[in-house]
Scaffold this active site. Structure first.
Site, PDB file in Angstrom:
ATOM      1  N   LYS A   1      79.377 -10.059  16.454  1.00 20.55           N
ATOM      2  CA  LYS A   1      79.616 -11.293  16.024  1.00 20.55           C
ATOM      3  C   LYS A   1      78.144 -11.536  15.264  1.00 20.55           C
ATOM      4  O   LYS A   1      77.015 -11.299  15.555  1.00 20.55           O
ATOM      5  CB  LYS A   1      79.157 -12.525  17.575  1.00 20.55           C
ATOM      6  CG  LYS A   1      78.975 -13.798  17.056  1.00 20.55           C
ATOM      7  CD  LYS A   1      80.462 -14.557  17.252  1.00 20.55           C
ATOM      8  CE  LYS A   1      80.553 -15.910  16.777  1.00 20.55           C
ATOM      9  NZ  LYS A   1      80.564 -16.107  15.260  1.00 20.55           N
TER      10      LYS A   1
ATOM     11  N   LYS B   1      69.997 -11.028  20.152  1.00 17.37           N
ATOM     12  CA  LYS B   1      70.123 -12.547  20.125  1.00 17.37           C
ATOM     13  C   LYS B   1      71.159 -12.694  21.067  1.00 17.37           C
ATOM     14  O   LYS B   1      71.268 -13.489  22.116  1.00 17.37           O
ATOM     15  CB  LYS B   1      70.338 -13.258  18.810  1.00 17.37           C
ATOM     16  CG  LYS B   1      70.182 -14.618  19.120  1.00 17.37           C
ATOM     17  CD  LYS B   1      70.408 -15.462  17.734  1.00 17.37           C
ATOM     18  CE  LYS B   1      69.411 -15.291  16.559  1.00 17.37           C
ATOM     19  NZ  LYS B   1      69.462 -15.966  15.461  1.00 17.37           N
TER      20      LYS B   1
ATOM     21  N   LYS C   1      76.730  -8.619  11.501  1.00 14.28           N
ATOM     22  CA  LYS C   1      76.507  -9.477  10.112  1.00 14.28           C
ATOM     23  C   LYS C   1      77.034  -8.959   8.953  1.00 14.28           C
ATOM     24  O   LYS C   1      77.342  -7.866   8.736  1.00 14.28           O
ATOM     25  CB  LYS C   1      74.944  -9.279   9.890  1.00 14.28           C
ATOM     26  CG  LYS C   1      74.304 -10.524   9.174  1.00 14.28           C
ATOM     27  CD  LYS C   1      73.917 -11.700  10.219  1.00 14.28           C
ATOM     28  CE  LYS C   1      73.431 -12.859   9.543  1.00 14.28           C
ATOM     29  NZ  LYS C   1      72.909 -13.920  10.211  1.00 14.28           N
TER      30      LYS C   1
ATOM     31  N   THR D   1      72.034 -25.660  16.415  1.00 14.45           N
ATOM     32  CA  THR D   1      70.539 -24.834  16.488  1.00 14.45           C
ATOM     33  C   THR D   1      69.171 -25.789  16.746  1.00 14.45           C
ATOM     34  O   THR D   1      68.741 -25.251  17.630  1.00 14.45           O
ATOM     35  CB  THR D   1      70.364 -24.235  14.899  1.00 14.45           C
ATOM     36  OG1 THR D   1      71.656 -23.157  14.757  1.00 14.45           O
ATOM     37  CG2 THR D   1      69.077 -23.438  14.928  1.00 14.45           C
TER      38      THR D   1
ATOM     39  N   ASN E   1      69.031 -28.139   7.615  1.00 12.49           N
ATOM     40  CA  ASN E   1      69.972 -28.291   8.680  1.00 12.49           C
ATOM     41  C   ASN E   1      69.275 -28.299  10.092  1.00 12.49           C
ATOM     42  O   ASN E   1      69.395 -29.283  11.133  1.00 12.49           O
ATOM     43  CB  ASN E   1      71.068 -27.300   8.693  1.00 12.49           C
ATOM     44  CG  ASN E   1      72.169 -27.662   9.657  1.00 12.49           C
ATOM     45  OD1 ASN E   1      72.460 -28.603  10.089  1.00 12.49           O
ATOM     46  ND2 ASN E   1      72.587 -26.630  10.542  1.00 12.49           N
TER      47      ASN E   1
ATOM     48  N   SER F   1      78.760 -21.207  18.617  1.00 10.75           N
ATOM     49  CA  SER F   1      79.924 -20.390  17.961  1.00 10.75           C
ATOM     50  C   SER F   1      80.663 -20.026  19.184  1.00 10.75           C
ATOM     51  O   SER F   1      81.971 -19.540  19.073  1.00 10.75           O
ATOM     52  CB  SER F   1      79.026 -18.979  17.211  1.00 10.75           C
ATOM     53  OG  SER F   1      79.001 -20.015  15.906  1.00 10.75           O
TER      54      SER F   1
HETATM   55  P1  NAD Z   1      68.655 -25.149   5.130  1.00  7.88           P
HETATM   56  O1  NAD Z   1      69.041 -24.126   3.798  1.00  7.88           O
HETATM   57  O2  NAD Z   1      69.433 -26.118   5.535  1.00  7.88           O
HETATM   58  O3  NAD Z   1      66.974 -25.597   5.085  1.00  7.88           O
HETATM   59  C1  NAD Z   1      66.081 -24.738   4.582  1.00  7.88           C
HETATM   60  C2  NAD Z   1      64.944 -25.821   4.414  1.00  7.88           C
HETATM   61  O4  NAD Z   1      63.714 -25.153   4.196  1.00  7.88           O
HETATM   62  C3  NAD Z   1      65.074 -26.763   3.420  1.00  7.88           C
HETATM   63  O5  NAD Z   1      64.742 -27.979   3.627  1.00  7.88           O
HETATM   64  C4  NAD Z   1      64.278 -25.975   2.230  1.00  7.88           C
HETATM   65  O6  NAD Z   1      63.710 -27.050   1.269  1.00  7.88           O
HETATM   66  C5  NAD Z   1      63.197 -25.575   3.029  1.00  7.88           C
HETATM   67  N1  NAD Z   1      62.357 -24.433   2.247  1.00  7.88           N
HETATM   68  C6  NAD Z   1      62.809 -23.553   1.157  1.00  7.88           C
HETATM   69  N2  NAD Z   1      61.861 -22.859   0.889  1.00  7.88           N
HETATM   70  C7  NAD Z   1      60.740 -23.359   1.590  1.00  7.88           C
HETATM   71  C8  NAD Z   1      59.211 -22.977   1.502  1.00  7.88           C
HETATM   72  N3  NAD Z   1      58.903 -22.092   0.746  1.00  7.88           N
HETATM   73  N4  NAD Z   1      58.445 -23.583   2.230  1.00  7.88           N
HETATM   74  C9  NAD Z   1      58.873 -24.622   3.153  1.00  7.88           C
HETATM   75  N5  NAD Z   1      60.172 -25.322   3.191  1.00  7.88           N
HETATM   76  C10 NAD Z   1      61.237 -24.555   2.372  1.00  7.88           C
HETATM   77  O7  NAD Z   1      68.745 -23.826   6.154  1.00  7.88           O
HETATM   78  P2  NAD Z   1      68.806 -24.005   7.637  1.00  7.88           P
HETATM   79  O8  NAD Z   1      70.248 -23.861   8.135  1.00  7.88           O
HETATM   80  O9  NAD Z   1      68.126 -25.333   8.159  1.00  7.88           O
HETATM   81  O10 NAD Z   1      67.936 -22.570   8.160  1.00  7.88           O
HETATM   82  C11 NAD Z   1      66.615 -22.387   8.047  1.00  7.88           C
HETATM   83  C12 NAD Z   1      66.138 -21.377   8.945  1.00  7.88           C
HETATM   84  O11 NAD Z   1      66.722 -21.442  10.366  1.00  7.88           O
HETATM   85  C13 NAD Z   1      66.332 -19.948   8.379  1.00  7.88           C
HETATM   86  O12 NAD Z   1      65.682 -18.948   8.651  1.00  7.88           O
HETATM   87  C14 NAD Z   1      67.811 -19.693   9.361  1.00  7.88           C
HETATM   88  O13 NAD Z   1      68.090 -18.331   9.099  1.00  7.88           O
HETATM   89  C15 NAD Z   1      67.560 -20.186  10.691  1.00  7.88           C
HETATM   90  N6  NAD Z   1      68.722 -20.378  11.359  1.00  7.88           N
HETATM   91  C16 NAD Z   1      69.512 -21.497  11.047  1.00  7.88           C
HETATM   92  C17 NAD Z   1      70.921 -21.833  11.964  1.00  7.88           C
HETATM   93  C18 NAD Z   1      71.879 -22.792  11.565  1.00  7.88           C
HETATM   94  O14 NAD Z   1      72.437 -22.973  12.366  1.00  7.88           O
HETATM   95  N7  NAD Z   1      71.448 -23.536  10.681  1.00  7.88           N
HETATM   96  C19 NAD Z   1      71.051 -20.965  13.086  1.00  7.88           C
HETATM   97  C20 NAD Z   1      69.955 -19.980  13.398  1.00  7.88           C
HETATM   98  C21 NAD Z   1      68.866 -19.751  12.350  1.00  7.88           C
END
Ligand code: NAD
Length: 429
Positions: A68, A92, A104, A188, A219, A356
């Site tokens: 997954k 995880k 992945k 998340t 997000n 998921s």
């Molecule tokens: P996203 O692209 O929706 O948001 C990322 C955010 O980080 C944006 O607001 C962006 O402007 C900001 N950002 C980018 N560079 C930056 C910096 N240098 N300093 C500060 N902010 C910065 O992504 P997301 O889905 O919210 O994911 C964010 C993190 O959470 C990632 O590491 C992702 O792997 C992890 N994650 C997300 C999910 C999910 O379901 N969305 C699940 C598990 C893990």
């Protein structure tokens, strides 16, 4: 991310192994990824030319169930990176007791340079290339960086065309109209919120007395900020890639979300002459945000944000990792010495993969749950696992990240050993 990421992940594994008694067989099994596939994906571009992209799918371990893991579209995607991410997914899924192994995928591409039609052809071409390697009982795809629900829908559709039957359970994170789960988009943040709420009383804190800074307003970060705000926490700082804003008495998160959606970014909110002008006292950089004197710091942006170079500046008492890999192992050591509690990514952001899993279950049973049912099931599971990890940390006097790895290793070790170990074969006749 580079080779050092897999090496960093390996270091954490080595460290956690000191606190488990899992068999040598299990240790040996987890040393290398189970299977790594590299594919070339030919795509007819809009200008008539043919371009070939490199794609990957890795199953790190599938002892506990089918692989997954998400599919990432990024120019930096490499086999090494995909292997590292598949390693994380293995731990995880085991930490949350999901019946999955870790996998992945990724394509080395800058998706922003593609037209929508090129993106669709690439996504369908990726599935054509890996179709024999995936399946609802083999390896299940999901969104990751720069892939979204629509792309998941194309992938599911393409796999169904190949198999000549509708196969919703091969991909999660699909549009709800194509068999996606309610609550997947907020999962998340919701999972992270449940972990914060259930662990905060251990530190004699309540929402009203707790200040929070969140790096990343996407997000995960923005929805979490909103959930915390609604629950009465004082969210004093948030940031995005352009910078952040700070208000001593707490930011008005709903209006910031509204304006972030309609304007250029968080910093612009403060600078624009809008209602948000009153929302913040100060503009600050991401480096300043990480060093704020707050109760809770939430990295929710990118990997490698807290390193040996800035770990010494961190003043927060608690860190909840919503991003994957925001703290390096060198920084971990410094934070531990400072007595800062770090709730690790493989627990805190596992709400996404948990819902998921719920999507996969709903697809296979054909019975769809309400949003309330989904959030309730998510809460039950993530709070229970957070509690188990907390107990391991307390009983073994180790940090929470190591405890989470120990917790996962125990489950993985048990499954691997169930097929027989050296002791079994040598001592029983
Ligand atoms: P996203 O692209 O929706 O948001 C990322 C955010 O980080 C944006 O607001 C962006 O402007 C900001 N950002 C980018 N560079 C930056 C910096 N240098 N300093 C500060 N902010 C910065 O992504 P997301 O889905 O919210 O994911 C964010 C993190 O959470 C990632 O590491 C992702 O792997 C992890 N994650 C997300 C999910 C999910 O379901 N969305 C699940 C598990 C893990």
């Amino acid at each position: 991310m580079s080779e050092s990421l897999l090496a960093d992940a390996g270091q954490r594994l080595e460290h956690a192994l000191k606190y488990t008694s899992i068999s040598d067989d299990a240790v040996e099994t987890l040393k290398f990824p189970h299977t790594s596939l590299t594919v070339s994906i030919p795509v007819r571009m809009d200008n008539g030319s043919l371009k070939v992209f490199q794609g990957y799918r890795v199953r790190y371990d599938d002892t506990r169930g089918p692989g997954k893991g998400g599919v990432r579209y990024h120019p930096n995607v490499s086999l090494d990176e995909v292997q590292s991410l598949a390693f994380w997914m293995t731990f995880k899924c085991a930490a949350l007791n999901l019946p999955f192994g870790g996998a992945k995928g990724g394509i080395t591409v800058n998706p922003k340079e593609l037209s929508r039609m090129e993106l669709e052809r690439l996504s369908r071409g990726y599935v054509d290339a890996i179709a024999d390697f995936i399946g609802p009982d083999v390896d299940i795809l999901a969104p990751d960086v720069y892939t979204n629900a629509m792309i998941m829908g194309w992938m599911m559709d393409q796999y169904s065309i190949i198999k000549r039957q509708i196969c919703p359970a091969v991909v999660t994170g699909k549009p709800v109209s194509m068999g996606g789960s309610l609550g997947r988009d907020t999962a998340t943040a919701m999972g992270a919120f449940f972990v914060i709420e259930s662990t905060l009383p251990k530190f004699d804190r309540t929402a009203q007395t707790t200040t929070v800074a969140i790096q990343g307003f996407g997000n995960a970060g923005a929805i979490l900020a909103d959930l915390l705000f609604q629950a009465g926490y004082k969210v004093v700082a948030v940031s995005d890639s352009q910078g952040g804003i700070y208000a001593k008495n707490g930011l008005d998160i709903p209006s910031i979300r509204q304006f972030k959606d309609s304007c250029r970014g968080i910093k612009a909110i403060y600078c624009d002459n809008t209602v948000c002008h009153t929302a913040a006292d100060e503009v600050l950089t991401n480096a300043e945000l990480l060093a704020l004197d707050v109760d809770i710091l939430v990295p929710a942006a990118l990997e490698n944000q807290i390193t040996a170079a800035n770990a010494g500046d961190i003043k927060a008492r608690l860190i909840y990792e919503v991003a994957n890999g925001p703290i390096t192992s060198a920084a971990d050591r410094i934070l531990n010495e400072k007595g800062i509690y770090v709730f690790p990514d493989i627990l805190v952001n596992a709400g996404g993969v948990t819902v998921s899993y719920f999507e996969w279950v709903q697809n296979r049973s054909g019975l769809y749950w309400t949003l309330e049912e989904i959030n309730q099931r998510l809460k039950l599971r993530i709070v229970e696992e957070a509690e188990l990890i907390w107990s391991i940390a307390r009983d073994l006097s180790i940090d929470l990240r190591t405890a989470a790895y120990v917790h996962s290793l125990n489950r993985l070790g048990e499954a691997i050993s169930a097929k027989g170990t050296r002791d079994y074969y040598l001592n029983h006749h």
